[in-house]
Design an enzyme around this catalytic site. Sequence first.
Site, PDB file in Angstrom:
ATOM      1  N   ASN A  59      12.038 -17.240 -96.090  1.00 34.83           N
ATOM      2  CA  ASN A  59      11.415 -15.929 -95.854  1.00 34.83           C
ATOM      3  C   ASN A  59      12.349 -14.959 -95.134  1.00 34.83           C
ATOM      4  OD1 ASN A  59      11.122 -17.478 -93.525  1.00 34.83           O
ATOM      5  ND2 ASN A  59       9.374 -16.284 -92.831  1.00 34.83           N
ATOM      6  N   GLU A  74      11.010 -24.332 -84.884  1.00 36.12           N
ATOM      7  CA  GLU A  74      10.226 -23.090 -84.875  1.00 36.12           C
ATOM      8  C   GLU A  74       9.399 -23.100 -86.154  1.00 36.12           C
ATOM      9  OE1 GLU A  74       8.555 -20.023 -85.526  1.00 36.12           O
ATOM     10  OE2 GLU A  74      10.467 -19.173 -86.149  1.00 36.12           O
ATOM     11  N   CYS A 119       6.056 -15.945 -90.145  1.00 39.22           N
ATOM     12  CA  CYS A 119       5.389 -16.905 -89.254  1.00 39.22           C
ATOM     13  C   CYS A 119       4.692 -16.222 -88.095  1.00 39.22           C
ATOM     14  CB  CYS A 119       6.392 -17.940 -88.749  1.00 39.22           C
ATOM     15  SG  CYS A 119       7.764 -17.198 -87.830  1.00 39.22           S
ATOM     16  N   GLU A 141      13.880 -20.054 -78.590  1.00 39.55           N
ATOM     17  CA  GLU A 141      15.177 -19.489 -78.947  1.00 39.55           C
ATOM     18  C   GLU A 141      15.283 -18.102 -78.326  1.00 39.55           C
ATOM     19  OE1 GLU A 141      16.512 -20.556 -83.157  1.00 39.55           O
ATOM     20  OE2 GLU A 141      14.339 -20.579 -83.324  1.00 39.55           O
TER      21      GLU A 141
END
Length: 490
Positions: free
Chosen positions: A157, A255, A288, A461
Amino acid sequence: MSKTIRFGDAEVSTQHYIDGARVASDETFELFSPVDQRRLGAVCLGGPDTAAAAVVAAARAFPAWSRLGAEGRLPFLKRFAEEIGKRADLLCEVESNDAGVLLSRMRHGIVPRAMLNLTFFAEAALTLQDKVIETAQATHHVRHDPAGVCVIITPWNAPLMLSTWKAGPALASGNTVVLKPPEWAPLSCSLLADAADAAGLPPGVFNVVQGVGAITGAALVADPRVARISFTGSAPTARIIAQAAAANLTPCSLELGGKSPFIVLEDADLDAAAATGALMYRNAGQVCLAGTRFLVHQKVRDVFVEKMRRVVERLVVGDPRDEATEVGPIIHPRQIERITGFVERAKAAGATVLWGGEPDALGGLYYQPTMLTDVAADAEIVQQEVFGPVLVLQTFVDDAEAIALANDVDYGLGGVCYGEADHAQAIALQVKTGFIWINSFGIRDLAAPFGGCKTSGVGREGGAWSFEFFSDIKDVIVPKQAFKPSFSHR
Ligand code: ADP
């Protein structure tokens, strides 16, 4: 097989990039464009030997690269960013064709961000100084030592954005990298290899191994010579990776997905909330961090729905290469099937379609921006991540119910809360999530932490959090008085 895929006058390599050279595999996988489902070409599929060769090259390059220090690495990474900039037009064309990302978003958002991902962390690494802890007994010099070979695995994505978001801090803090791009959108990462090569990065510092997850990715994450695995993708894949990593106790940063709440309080600015709500259809909902579960106060529900409907009606669905397009295609026929399945099952369970609810009249891989309501709190459409332009709306009567609904999923990535500022912040504090935007959406900074709780991930992150992950923290302890060995105390 042809070794490149042509875009206009330019050729994009479909080979791996290992130890500073292009390397082919006999085996390939087919690549199709989500824009019109045309075949783009065949891409090399790295087997275990290719994966191992990349890890060996990265391990060989590690000592010299890590010894360069942040200052020595800075010019390389600045040049790497510049070389990305030189390829901006091609990167835009490639990712809009293979990932279906809007060309305008590539040009104005993603390419500049990819460059910044390298320069920001290269400069931030200069400030990574030893932390000195003074005690009565000793001085502790706490250092960030580079960990070693880092495997980076990214999803389709946002391949360019996410690959540089991970490679930037990994390289800047002295590690070497093996990147496994997503098989549905692998070509922008191939251009990253070209950029690294043109920037003169020493051979082996940055490697790209093309291939599919179950073969190429699986070989990389099982390799005992790998010091870190940084992954963005789905939770089921993360579980497989974490299991493979467990054999070597390789630390993983994961993630994953989300089903984040978009809360609209009774005291919200409904026009602003509705306009922001429509942004959840960005990248055709394949994001997400989108707030996909609308939780709206009962009293403002009807007004909010009508306001958001008016915004959504104006959204332009279409070819991502057209400047006017706001909602592009879904990546792959398998994802369209998945999205359709979610919506049809929700309808069968009694959900009302407020808008959308069908594949778009354009055909192909286009799906209408959709909003469903009248759903049970434990319904699949409320609990599971769709990863498409499908939102769901529930109502609440008071703050306690808003918070309970917000927390009633396995995910905990992001969130949005619209309301009077203090009220919205008070609610935000009680939502279990990695981050939450107050009266806004999508504001990011590379220095800020990003990541999720619960099924949304492990680790953070961004800024110092990226450096923590990609480093081995070492304490060098220097006593203040001559040390007298003794068994009687510790
Ligand atoms: P998606 O992004 O479609 O939800 P995944 O989470 O499966 O899908 O994919 C994200 C990335 O993980 C891709 O680059 C994919 O190739 C990779 N991947 C998939 N399966 C594995 C695996 N078993 N081991 C390592 N990497 C994998």
